[in-house]
Design a protein around this motif. Structure first.
Motif, short mmCIF file in Angstrom:
data_model
loop_
_atom_site.label_atom_id
_atom_site.label_comp_id
_atom_site.label_asym_id
_atom_site.label_seq_id
_atom_site.Cartn_x
_atom_site.Cartn_y
_atom_site.Cartn_z
N VAL A 1 0.90 -0.97 0.06
CA VAL A 1 0.09 0.13 0.08
C VAL A 1 0.87 1.23 -0.17
O VAL A 1 1.85 1.48 1.06
CB VAL A 1 -1.02 -0.13 1.27
CG1 VAL A 1 -1.72 1.49 1.13
CG2 VAL A 1 -1.74 -1.41 1.23
N ARG B 1 -4.09 -0.82 -8.11
CA ARG B 1 -5.52 0.00 -7.93
C ARG B 1 -5.74 0.78 -6.69
O ARG B 1 -5.01 0.72 -5.73
CB ARG B 1 -6.44 -1.66 -7.77
CG ARG B 1 -6.37 -2.24 -6.47
CD ARG B 1 -6.92 -3.28 -6.38
NE ARG B 1 -6.92 -4.20 -5.18
CZ ARG B 1 -7.24 -4.08 -3.98
NH1 ARG B 1 -7.98 -2.74 -3.65
NH2 ARG B 1 -6.62 -4.87 -3.02
N PHE C 1 -6.79 2.23 -3.29
CA PHE C 1 -7.07 1.65 -2.30
C PHE C 1 -7.69 2.71 -1.20
O PHE C 1 -7.13 2.57 -0.06
CB PHE C 1 -5.68 0.98 -1.64
CG PHE C 1 -5.86 -0.15 -0.49
CD1 PHE C 1 -6.74 -1.17 -0.83
CD2 PHE C 1 -5.49 0.40 0.64
CE1 PHE C 1 -6.73 -2.21 0.17
CE2 PHE C 1 -5.58 -1.01 1.49
CZ PHE C 1 -6.22 -1.94 1.36
N GLY C 2 -8.34 3.39 -1.46
CA GLY C 2 -8.98 4.44 -0.55
C GLY C 2 -8.84 5.92 -1.25
O GLY C 2 -8.13 5.87 -2.43
N SER D 1 -4.45 6.38 -1.32
CA SER D 1 -3.75 5.43 -1.31
C SER D 1 -3.70 4.41 -2.48
O SER D 1 -4.89 4.13 -2.99
CB SER D 1 -3.74 4.54 0.05
OG SER D 1 -5.02 4.18 0.39
N ILE D 2 -2.94 3.71 -2.91
CA ILE D 2 -2.88 2.56 -3.85
C ILE D 2 -2.43 1.41 -3.49
O ILE D 2 -1.22 1.59 -2.55
CB ILE D 2 -1.93 3.31 -5.14
CG1 ILE D 2 -2.50 4.65 -5.52
CG2 ILE D 2 -1.81 2.21 -6.07
CD1 ILE D 2 -1.57 5.13 -6.55
N ALA D 3 -2.68 0.40 -3.74
CA ALA D 3 -2.60 -1.04 -3.71
C ALA D 3 -1.81 -1.70 -4.60
O ALA D 3 -2.18 -1.71 -5.85
CB ALA D 3 -3.57 -2.08 -3.26
N GLU E 1 0.01 -4.73 -6.60
CA GLU E 1 -0.39 -6.12 -6.54
C GLU E 1 0.69 -6.97 -7.31
O GLU E 1 0.99 -8.09 -7.09
CB GLU E 1 -1.65 -6.53 -6.94
CG GLU E 1 -2.68 -5.76 -5.79
CD GLU E 1 -4.19 -6.13 -6.41
OE1 GLU E 1 -4.57 -6.40 -7.44
OE2 GLU E 1 -5.06 -6.41 -5.36
#
Length: 597
Positions: free
Chosen positions: A462, A488, A490-491, A494-496, A498
């Protein structure tokens, strides 16, 4: 406070905030008016950096007496009449704002006489208050005086820089206009002292050297290319060799149809053409002249008219980049080194000596050496899984030796440099820099074959980013897919992450830093064309990690492969960061130093 209509003088002062930033802005507007009027001689005089006085004298067509009040009125112009005229602007000015704006924040006087008239006339304006028209001497052309700039807007005057700084900006402005108009004579005086004297010439090259400096002539490459399919686009000018790159972006001078501009698209194309030839922290020296059908460009974007909008932005970007790349590719860009002195060592060297010139150098597993590769092609293969630089496999017919290795001797010195010769002298090769350039080319070639392989992460990473960077994630999805990145939102901030490229994962690169830097570039550049630059910067990093290092001892086979790379890859004279891969000591310099010439 109730809604009210602003008085004209206040409207003009507000407009002046956009058009007149400093004395150099005044000079720009007035000199452009002179050129529009057909002037062949322009004299610019300033005092106090232009804050106390700007005087422009020209021999243009002049303004009739009865039109002088209109000339200083807002939104009055002779250059456009209908909305259709805005689609094909051939002049500098067209809004009818400049003179009114300047006159609203200064003590302004304009004297003019049309050619052949028996007398001239003048008009004065103080802080926007227009005076009567008075008789003046019959001197063909126009003289405009702007005194005590911002006298009635003290907050603006307070923020002007020192006299020397403002004079420097005025000088740059005059030089920029003179560069694109060689048939016009320009003179600049500051406090009575002549700073510029640029006589008219029919040779654009002479004007360019007059502005940039005659001492740069050996370092400038002249070019001209035509693109009739792009609205008759002509791209011409001078490209400086990498060695004269400067720390300031002002080293790039761009003109469109005679107008100085700093367009992001063209500026990016110039930088891309020099990518890998100059240090990213420095700026190439380029004088670029663009000629384009006015219907293919919108100059009505910003009051200062330094920004434009091209109808075919990507096509112009491509044309500028290709014209410069072809020019640089055709030039010999290997820098020559002239030592201050060729000194003998203080004491004779008594240690072990390597065999001379290609007779089999000892190979040791020195610091940073890669013990699992036998030549550079093997390293490329191990790194890429789809190499673009290959050597013969076992059992295959032996290939001919590279031209350099076959014709000239070579030796590795200091476990970091390969010394050889060519027809022009001695060549010293930085093994890391040259191999880094080769790896960079190989990585790019691998990307052209398709997306990079991905390595999925057991636990997504993250990354905290700004709202804009989270938003732009979807816009750059095609680029992320090419790189093998899966990420993608993530809020809201924030970005996740993967999945990351296998190449990065195998090199233990920080995935969060990698994706973060990519998003930073996406926000900075704001277009997919520019995001290609972000891609190149990532490849720079990959190439640096994959290349052999200074301190790696090389075998004769590896050295031959290294020298062959100088002949087989593009831009082999510089690494992706712009550092030279090789330096030449010319034969003539050696002969001179040893007293043979």
């Amino acid at each position: 406070m109730p809604i009210r209509v602003l008085p004209p003088e206040l409207v003009n002062q507000i407009a002046a905030g956009e058009v007149v930033e400093r004395p150099a802005s005044v000079v720009k507007e007035l000199v452009e008016n002179a050129i529009d009027a057909g002037a062949r001689t322009v004299l610019v005089e300033v005092e106090g950096g232009g804050a106390e006085l700007v005087r422009i004298t020209d021999d243009g067509g002049g303004i009739p007496e009865h039109e002088l009040p209109l000339a200083v009125a807002a939104h009055a112009t002779s250059k456009v009449a209908t909305s259709d005229d805005l689609a094909a602007i051939h002049t500098f000015g067209f809004r009818g704002e400049a003179l009114a704006s300047i006159a609203s924040v200064s003590r302004f006087r304009m004297q003019s006489c049309v050619h052949g008239a028996a007398s001239g006339a003048e008009i004065a304006v103080e802080g926007g208050a227009i005076g009567p028209v008075r008789p003046a001497p019959a001197r063909p052309g126009t003289v405009v005086e702007v005194r005590t700039l911002f006298f009635n807007v003290p907050a603006r005057r307070k923020f002007l820089k020192s006299d020397s700084a403002e004079t420097a900006r005025v000088t740059e402005t005059v030089e920029a206009l003179a560069l694109a108009h060689p048939t016009v004579s320009f003179e600049l005086r500051s406090n009575g002292r002549r700073l510029l004297d640029l006589p008219a010439t029919a040779e654009p090259a002479k004007r360019t050297l007059d502005v940039l400096g005659a001492e740069l002539e050996p370092e400038l490459l002249e070019f001209e290319e035509r693109f009739p399919e792009l609205g008759g686009l002509v791209v011409r000018g001078f490209a400086g060799k990498p060695g004269i790159a400067r720390p300031s972006s002002r080293a790039i001078r761009i003109h469109l149809n005679g107008r100085p501009i700093m367009d992001r698209t063209v500026l990016h194309a110039v930088r891309e053409a020099y990518r890998g030839l100059v240090d990213p922290a420095r700026t190439p020296t380029v004088a670029l002249i663009l000629e384009l059908d006015p219907r293919e460009v919108d100059v009505n974007v910003h009051p200062a008219k330094s920004e434009v909008r091209f109808r075919s932005q990507s096509a112009v970007h491509s044309a500028v980049r290709k014209a410069l790349e072809r020019t640089l590719r055709a030039a010999n860009l290997v820098p020559s080194f002239v030592p201050d002195a060729l000194r003998a060592p203080a004491e004779p060297y008594t240690g072990p000596r390597a065999p001379l010139f290609g007779s089999g150098l000892p190979r040791t597993a020195g610091a940073g050496a890669s013990s699992d590769f036998s030549d550079f092609a093997a390293l490329a293969a191990a790194t890429l899984s789809a190499p673009t630089i290959v050597e013969p496999s076992a059992g295959a017919a032996p290939a001919a030796e590279p031209v350099l290795a076959a014709e000239f001797p070579y030796i590795q010195l200091l476990n970091g440099f390969v010394v050889t010769e060519d027809a022009d002298g001695i060549v010293i090769v930085d093994q890391h820099a040259l191999h880094e350039r080769a790896m960079f080319a190989a990585f790019l070639a691998r990307l052209e074959q398709g997306p990079l392989e991905s390595q999925r992460l057991l636990v997504p990473i993250v990354v905290e980013k700004s709202a804009r960077e989270v938003e732009i994630l979807g816009e750059i999805a095609p680029l992320l897919a090419r790189l093998g990145v899966e990420a993608r939102p993530f809020g809201p901030r924030s970005i996740a992450v993967e999945a990351v490229p296998t190449l990065l994962h195998s090199r233990n690169a920080d995935a969060a830093d990698f994706v973060g830097d990519l998003l930073d570039k996406a926000v900075e550049h704001g277009s997919l064309v520019s995001l290609e630059a972000a891609l190149h910067e990532v490849v720079d990093m990959m190439a640096c990690k994959a290349a052999v290092k200074a301190g790696d001892s090389l075998t004769p086979t590896e050295i031959r492969g290294l020298l062959a790379m100088r002949e087989s890859i593009e831009r082999s004279t510089a690494c992706p960061h712009g550092r030279p891969t090789s330096i030449r000591i010319a034969r003539g310099e050696l002969e001179r130093r040893f007293g043979r010439s």
